[in-house]
Design a protein around this motif. Structure first.
Motif, PDB file in Angstrom:
ATOM      1  N   ILE A 164       0.838  -1.204   0.000  1.00 33.56           N
ATOM      2  CA  ILE A 164       0.000   0.000   0.000  1.00 33.56           C
ATOM      3  C   ILE A 164       0.874   1.256   0.000  1.00 33.56           C
ATOM      4  O   ILE A 164       0.630   2.203  -0.760  1.00 33.56           O
ATOM      5  N   LEU A 165       1.898   1.278   0.848  1.00 32.37           N
ATOM      6  CA  LEU A 165       2.758   2.456   0.922  1.00 32.37           C
ATOM      7  C   LEU A 165       3.594   2.635  -0.339  1.00 32.37           C
ATOM      8  O   LEU A 165       3.964   3.756  -0.692  1.00 32.37           O
ATOM      9  N   GLN A 166       3.889   1.541  -1.022  1.00 36.34           N
ATOM     10  CA  GLN A 166       4.659   1.640  -2.262  1.00 36.34           C
ATOM     11  C   GLN A 166       3.860   2.328  -3.356  1.00 36.34           C
ATOM     12  O   GLN A 166       4.425   3.016  -4.193  1.00 36.34           O
ATOM     13  N   GLY A 167       2.527   2.123  -3.367  1.00 40.29           N
ATOM     14  CA  GLY A 167       1.729   2.685  -4.438  1.00 40.29           C
ATOM     15  C   GLY A 167       2.154   2.121  -5.784  1.00 40.29           C
ATOM     16  O   GLY A 167       2.617   0.979  -5.872  1.00 40.29           O
ATOM     17  N   GLU A 168       2.044   2.917  -6.819  1.00 39.83           N
ATOM     18  CA  GLU A 168       2.415   2.452  -8.160  1.00 39.83           C
ATOM     19  C   GLU A 168       3.892   2.667  -8.472  1.00 39.83           C
ATOM     20  O   GLU A 168       4.497   1.902  -9.225  1.00 39.83           O
ATOM     21  N   HIS A 169       4.461   3.730  -7.902  1.00 38.10           N
ATOM     22  CA  HIS A 169       5.830   4.069  -8.300  1.00 38.10           C
ATOM     23  C   HIS A 169       6.737   4.315  -7.098  1.00 38.10           C
ATOM     24  O   HIS A 169       7.809   4.918  -7.249  1.00 38.10           O
ATOM     25  N   GLY A 170       6.357   3.863  -5.920  1.00 35.17           N
ATOM     26  CA  GLY A 170       7.147   4.114  -4.726  1.00 35.17           C
ATOM     27  C   GLY A 170       8.471   3.373  -4.735  1.00 35.17           C
ATOM     28  O   GLY A 170       8.590   2.278  -5.297  1.00 35.17           O
ATOM     29  N   GLU A 171       9.478   3.981  -4.098  1.00 29.77           N
ATOM     30  CA  GLU A 171      10.810   3.372  -4.051  1.00 29.77           C
ATOM     31  C   GLU A 171      11.358   3.269  -2.630  1.00 29.77           C
ATOM     32  O   GLU A 171      12.458   2.745  -2.431  1.00 29.77           O
ATOM     33  N   ASN A 172      10.632   3.786  -1.640  1.00 23.47           N
ATOM     34  CA  ASN A 172      11.115   3.710  -0.266  1.00 23.47           C
ATOM     35  C   ASN A 172      11.230   2.260   0.189  1.00 23.47           C
ATOM     36  O   ASN A 172      10.434   1.405  -0.208  1.00 23.47           O
ATOM     37  N   ASP A 173      12.235   1.989   1.029  1.00 27.92           N
ATOM     38  CA  ASP A 173      12.417   0.642   1.574  1.00 27.92           C
ATOM     39  C   ASP A 173      11.511   0.447   2.789  1.00 27.92           C
ATOM     40  O   ASP A 173      11.318   1.375   3.586  1.00 27.92           O
ATOM     41  N   HIS A 174      10.990  -0.777   2.910  1.00 29.11           N
ATOM     42  CA  HIS A 174      10.133  -1.101   4.049  1.00 29.11           C
ATOM     43  C   HIS A 174      10.935  -1.913   5.056  1.00 29.11           C
ATOM     44  O   HIS A 174      11.325  -3.050   4.783  1.00 29.11           O
ATOM     45  N   ILE A 175      11.172  -1.345   6.236  1.00 31.27           N
ATOM     46  CA  ILE A 175      11.998  -2.013   7.241  1.00 31.27           C
ATOM     47  C   ILE A 175      11.150  -2.908   8.143  1.00 31.27           C
ATOM     48  O   ILE A 175      11.600  -3.978   8.566  1.00 31.27           O
ATOM     49  N   GLY A 176       9.897  -2.512   8.430  1.00 31.19           N
ATOM     50  CA  GLY A 176       9.026  -3.379   9.223  1.00 31.19           C
ATOM     51  C   GLY A 176       7.799  -2.664   9.741  1.00 31.19           C
ATOM     52  O   GLY A 176       7.769  -1.433   9.834  1.00 31.19           O
ATOM     53  N   THR A 177       6.751  -3.451  10.080  1.00 30.05           N
ATOM     54  CA  THR A 177       5.488  -2.918  10.598  1.00 30.05           C
ATOM     55  C   THR A 177       5.019  -3.736  11.786  1.00 30.05           C
ATOM     56  O   THR A 177       5.067  -4.969  11.767  1.00 30.05           O
ATOM     57  N   VAL A 178       4.523  -3.040  12.815  1.00 30.47           N
ATOM     58  CA  VAL A 178       3.874  -3.701  13.950  1.00 30.47           C
ATOM     59  C   VAL A 178       2.525  -3.018  14.182  1.00 30.47           C
ATOM     60  O   VAL A 178       2.402  -1.797  14.035  1.00 30.47           O
ATOM     61  N   VAL A 179       1.502  -3.814  14.507  1.00 33.17           N
ATOM     62  CA  VAL A 179       0.174  -3.271  14.801  1.00 33.17           C
ATOM     63  C   VAL A 179       0.013  -3.187  16.315  1.00 33.17           C
ATOM     64  O   VAL A 179       0.277  -4.163  17.031  1.00 33.17           O
ATOM     65  N   VAL A 180      -0.407  -2.022  16.801  1.00 36.87           N
ATOM     66  CA  VAL A 180      -0.491  -1.755  18.240  1.00 36.87           C
ATOM     67  C   VAL A 180      -1.911  -1.321  18.607  1.00 36.87           C
ATOM     68  O   VAL A 180      -2.533  -0.543  17.870  1.00 36.87           O
ATOM     69  N   ARG A 181      -2.411  -1.819  19.732  1.00 37.50           N
ATOM     70  CA  ARG A 181      -3.703  -1.346  20.266  1.00 37.50           C
ATOM     71  C   ARG A 181      -3.499  -0.870  21.705  1.00 37.50           C
ATOM     72  O   ARG A 181      -3.018  -1.634  22.557  1.00 37.50           O
ATOM     73  N   ILE A 182      -3.831   0.387  21.953  1.00 30.71           N
ATOM     74  CA  ILE A 182      -3.732   0.990  23.284  1.00 30.71           C
ATOM     75  C   ILE A 182      -5.129   1.015  23.882  1.00 30.71           C
ATOM     76  O   ILE A 182      -6.068   1.520  23.254  1.00 30.71           O
ATOM     77  N   LYS A 183      -5.283   0.508  25.109  1.00 29.90           N
ATOM     78  CA  LYS A 183      -6.602   0.411  25.732  1.00 29.90           C
ATOM     79  C   LYS A 183      -6.601   1.057  27.115  1.00 29.90           C
ATOM     80  O   LYS A 183      -5.588   1.060  27.808  1.00 29.90           O
ATOM     81  N   ASN A 184      -7.786   1.575  27.471  1.00 32.29           N
ATOM     82  CA  ASN A 184      -8.005   2.104  28.819  1.00 32.29           C
ATOM     83  C   ASN A 184      -9.088   1.250  29.474  1.00 32.29           C
ATOM     84  O   ASN A 184     -10.252   1.302  29.085  1.00 32.29           O
ATOM     85  N   VAL A 185      -8.701   0.438  30.428  1.00 34.09           N
ATOM     86  CA  VAL A 185      -9.640  -0.420  31.150  1.00 34.09           C
ATOM     87  C   VAL A 185      -9.744   0.098  32.586  1.00 34.09           C
ATOM     88  O   VAL A 185      -8.806  -0.051  33.378  1.00 34.09           O
TER      89      VAL A 185
END
Length: 232
Positions: A164-185
């Motif tokens: 998705i971040l690359q799009g059609e012509h993107g050239e940036n390198d992807h080093i990594g992704t983590v999904v985070v959820r912050i909660k208030n209980v």
């Protein structure tokens, strides 16, 4: 029952109900928390190599131009889409002892009421060729649209963030992704996470700590270490 006693009883009941409502409102207000997600440490063990050094003697070391892309949902359902350190900015990381470490990056800050949550896909990217952080920020709308605060993190971790971040012509390198959820209980804030593309939990660090997590990132032939922390 005498009319006067009925009136006193009604007054007492009304006061009790009002007191409960006030106490509940105060309790809810007291449980609201202002929280911040930070990256206290980002360490480069091997560069992605997006920028090569000049050949002249005494030239600066080989380096990466690293930045964070965040996409997700606020408690009210509004979109989160931002970059760090700032729009148009980056961290210059090289292979010297001092230059390989980035400290105390402010990623996201906001207010979460009791029972609410915030969900974010946090990506580390490296600027390459003619691509920029701004173009990644535009493309991040395609990630935010796929995130909500109820879908499981394991499912959200399968979002093809790099594509998705690359799009059609993107050239940036992807080093990594983590999904985070912050909660208030009930006034206690914590976060949970799920590794996405090119990332895994760092050995020797708890993968279930409610305030701190550490990860190993290895996208595009790189080797980075990312630490996240939650503060309120």
């Amino acid at each position: 029952m005498m009319p006067q006693r009925r009136q006193v009883l009604r007054f007492a009941l009304g006061a009790a109900v009002a007191g409960l409502a006030t106490a509940d409102s105060t309790s809810t207000a007291d449980e609201t928390r202002e929280v911040e997600l930070k990256a206290p440490l980002l360490v480069c063990h091997a560069l992605a190599g997006g920028v090569r050094p000049p050949t002249a003697e005494g030239a600066e070391p080989e380096h990466d131009l690293v930045f964070f892309v965040l996409a997700g949902r606020n408690p009210d359902g509004s979109e989160i889409r931002q970059v760090a350190p700032k729009e148009g900015g980056h961290f210059k990381v090289d292979n010297t002892r001092k230059g390989m470490v980035v400290k105390n990056v402010h990623l996201w800050k906001g207010t979460i009421k009791a029972g609410e949550a915030v969900t974010l896909a946090v990506s580390v990217r490296e600027q390459d060729a003619g691509d920029t952080a701004e173009s990644d920020l535009d493309e991040a709308a395609g990630i935010a649209s796929k995130i909500d605060n109820t879908t499981s993190l394991s499912e959200l971790a399968r979002i093809p963030v790099h594509a998705i971040l690359q799009g059609e012509h993107g050239e940036n390198d992807h080093i990594g992704t983590v999904v985070v959820r912050i909660k208030n209980v009930s006034g206690r804030v914590s976060f949970e996470s799920e590794p996405g593309e090119n990332i895994r939990y760092l050995k020797g660090h708890a993968s279930n700590h409610t305030r701190r997590r550490a990860y190993k990132l290895n996208g595009d032939h790189s080797d980075y270490e990312l630490h996240l922390s939650l503060e309120d």
